[in-house]
Scaffold this motif. Sequence first.
Motif, PDB file in Angstrom:
ATOM      1  N   ALA A 156      45.553  62.552  52.889  1.00 14.79           N
ATOM      2  CA  ALA A 156      45.671  62.849  51.459  1.00 14.79           C
ATOM      3  C   ALA A 156      45.418  61.539  50.349  1.00 14.79           C
ATOM      4  CB  ALA A 156      46.906  63.392  51.057  1.00 14.79           C
ATOM      5  N   VAL A 157      45.656  60.333  51.228  1.00 11.43           N
ATOM      6  CA  VAL A 157      45.558  59.069  50.186  1.00 11.43           C
ATOM      7  C   VAL A 157      44.342  58.466  50.019  1.00 11.43           C
ATOM      8  CG1 VAL A 157      46.843  56.961  50.168  1.00 11.43           C
ATOM      9  CG2 VAL A 157      47.881  58.832  50.769  1.00 11.43           C
ATOM     10  N   SER A 158      43.829  58.174  48.805  1.00 13.48           N
ATOM     11  CA  SER A 158      42.640  57.368  48.592  1.00 13.48           C
ATOM     12  C   SER A 158      42.880  56.063  48.480  1.00 13.48           C
ATOM     13  CB  SER A 158      41.898  57.983  47.432  1.00 13.48           C
ATOM     14  OG  SER A 158      41.542  57.154  46.276  1.00 13.48           O
ATOM     15  N   GLU A 159      44.105  55.684  47.766  1.00 15.69           N
ATOM     16  CA  GLU A 159      44.407  54.323  47.573  1.00 15.69           C
ATOM     17  C   GLU A 159      45.740  54.167  47.421  1.00 15.69           C
ATOM     18  OE1 GLU A 159      41.779  50.924  45.288  1.00 15.69           O
ATOM     19  OE2 GLU A 159      42.370  52.623  43.896  1.00 15.69           O
ATOM     20  N   VAL A 166      50.512  55.493  44.727  1.00 16.30           N
ATOM     21  CA  VAL A 166      49.305  56.263  45.664  1.00 16.30           C
ATOM     22  C   VAL A 166      48.454  57.028  44.750  1.00 16.30           C
ATOM     23  CG1 VAL A 166      49.446  58.122  47.343  1.00 16.30           C
ATOM     24  CG2 VAL A 166      51.126  56.350  47.479  1.00 16.30           C
ATOM     25  N   THR A 167      47.245  56.685  45.190  1.00 13.55           N
ATOM     26  CA  THR A 167      46.206  57.705  44.391  1.00 13.55           C
ATOM     27  C   THR A 167      45.660  58.449  45.365  1.00 13.55           C
ATOM     28  OG1 THR A 167      45.278  55.788  42.855  1.00 13.55           O
ATOM     29  CG2 THR A 167      43.881  57.657  43.217  1.00 13.55           C
ATOM     30  N   LEU A 168      45.642  59.888  44.956  1.00 14.87           N
ATOM     31  CA  LEU A 168      45.488  60.886  45.980  1.00 14.87           C
ATOM     32  C   LEU A 168      43.908  61.205  46.125  1.00 14.87           C
ATOM     33  CD1 LEU A 168      48.374  63.444  45.464  1.00 14.87           C
ATOM     34  CD2 LEU A 168      48.159  61.756  47.216  1.00 14.87           C
ATOM     35  N   MET A 169      43.641  61.894  47.128  1.00 16.76           N
ATOM     36  CA  MET A 169      42.139  62.342  47.382  1.00 16.76           C
ATOM     37  C   MET A 169      42.098  63.364  46.283  1.00 16.76           C
ATOM     38  SD  MET A 169      40.501  60.693  49.775  1.00 16.76           S
ATOM     39  CE  MET A 169      40.721  60.021  51.367  1.00 16.76           C
ATOM     40  N   ALA A 170      40.706  63.486  45.906  1.00 16.84           N
ATOM     41  CA  ALA A 170      40.461  64.376  44.564  1.00 16.84           C
ATOM     42  C   ALA A 170      41.063  65.966  45.009  1.00 16.84           C
ATOM     43  CB  ALA A 170      38.856  64.255  44.406  1.00 16.84           C
TER      44      ALA A 170
END
Length: 647
Positions: free
Chosen positions: A539-542, A561-565
């Motif tokens: 689920a995590v992009s960054e 935490v930046t999530l996937m779109a």
Amino acid sequence: MSDIIPVPASIASAAYIDKAKYEEMYAASVENPDAFWAQEGRRIDWIKPFKTVRNVDYTYGSVSIKWFEDGTLNASANCLDRHLAERGDQTAILFEPDDPNAEAQHITYRQVYERVCKFANVLKALGVGKGDRVVIYLPMIPEAAYAMLACARIGAIHSVVFAGFSPDSLANRINDCEAKLVITADGAPRGGRVTNLKANADTALKHCAASVKCLVVKRTGQDIAWSADRDSWLDEMEAGVPAECPPTEMNAEDPLFVLYTSGSTGKPKGVVHTTGGYLVFAAMTHQITFDYKPGEVYWCTADVGWVTGHTYIVYGPLANGAISLMFEGVPTYPDAGRFWSVVAKHKVNTFYTAPTAIRALMGKGEEIVKKHDRSSLRILGTVGEPINPEAWRWYYEVVGDKRCPVVDTWWQTETGGHLITNLPGATPMKPGSATTPFFGVQPAVLDPGTGEELSGKAEGVLVIKDSWPGQMRTVWGDHQRFMDTYFQQYPGTYFTGDGCRRDEDGYYWITGRVDDVLNVSGHRMGTAEIESALVAHEAVSEAAVVGYPHDLKGQGIYCYVTLMADREPTEALRTELQNWVRSEIGPIAKPDLIQFAPGLPKTRSGKIMRRILRKIAEDDFGALGDTSTLAEPQVVDDLIENRQNRK
Ligand code: WTA
């Protein structure tokens, strides 16, 4: 102005080192290190005595550190064999099990010697020889010490992995040092619960070479999975091997162990310690910092999975013929008086623990301390992180009844033993300061920007100007990383990664890490490790991880935490991510706070501005400084708006 607490007169008059002696010996140690260490080197037994004391080059590009390089010895013989004649029947390891109703074990030097010889023969039977690596993944049981000493006896290099680490972390370490064997236990009782260690090892071994064998210590007797061509029981194998095992002659510079520790970048690095210098330094610091007198009961509450357990439960105390208490449990089981009840039960004289434990117990009040007899205590010690003066005072006043000096020992996995610490009979104390350098140690405070050495009262980064025998020699398999980490930034010195302040009396105050390493309950955690665990979740992009002040842990783990779109930020996902990191690395790495962030503050070249993230995590966003270089300054507003640590 900070308070100065004088050394209790009764301690000073009986101590090995008083103030005058400290000053005289310290001067000698830095003015003529060769002569000083030639003499100290003789505190251990050599098979072939050394002629050369030190051979050190701190030049970036050609860093090389050697001590006593032409001497030979065996560390296990120094910890066991040489004590047999004089104190074979004295307790070496005093084992206090997790269960307060189970019987404590007083294991004599002769008994430890016998178990270690057998254990060493088992290792040989499993094909382990000189220079081979053995990973030890055990709870705090005597077998952990036997395993370490058995490796040392045959010249195998041990790498102890803290039993709280996950299968993944274990596998990484087995693979990095290319271990031949993993030693584990069926289960590990702790605080009344059991960790399924063998099951963890089984999971880890799925990611390791098929040739890696597994030796299992029976601790709980629980059911475990068994792989007949890979696994063996220690007790069964011990029954079939000879009782004697002559110690292997090792060079002073042969590695004794590798211990993994977090750095500011990448995966944990294998800190390599060698045999001669490490053992001299371990023995010397243990004797002098704790003013250890023969027959005293000495208790270090660390786990053998950390360097404190290596140097101050096993090698230092046993090299000195001490009684080393080994505790399997936790401070709060069955209740928050366990430490003090063990002190009373075993008449402990020296007690060495971490500020995080002191703070946690301080919260439980004085009553539970006072109901246990602590009159046996003589010396208290602390290690792992800066101790806040309130906790120091509580330790000194409530636990030690103002009778016992508190030694605040600053050191690192890399340093092998204490580098900056007060000595009980010599150094007036200041709560919160690690005070002054140990013999042979030359600290300096540098301006972090220019690298210029600051004199007198100063604040900056802490470096050490010259080598000491217990210094790490290299990073396992990566000497370049060793040089890059410690010898590049401030040329000609060892860079500690810590910030510090030196006051008007020349006392050192460690202010914490200046790199991206967190100190969570006295445990080192690289932010990079936690970030890579987070981004490994689908689920995590960054992710970006920073520390923030935490009342009990010293530092807490704060994750952006930046999530996937296509993923929604929900409470369920927050919990899932916390548990994910926990299972990827281990319970000590579980994030305290997770903030879902649509964007992270980055420079135009794409570098995350951690300074800003730290400020927001500290709830101190009034002083964010210059944000004009940000690619998208508006992300900061969202971060502040949704911050998780609101005071
Ligand atoms: C911190 C543990 C202040 C420091 C032995 C260091 C301390 C890091 C102290 C090493 C102390 C350790 N006062 N800070 N008495 N002792 N530290 O490698 O930041 O687990 O760099 O070794 O702990 O942690 P490590």
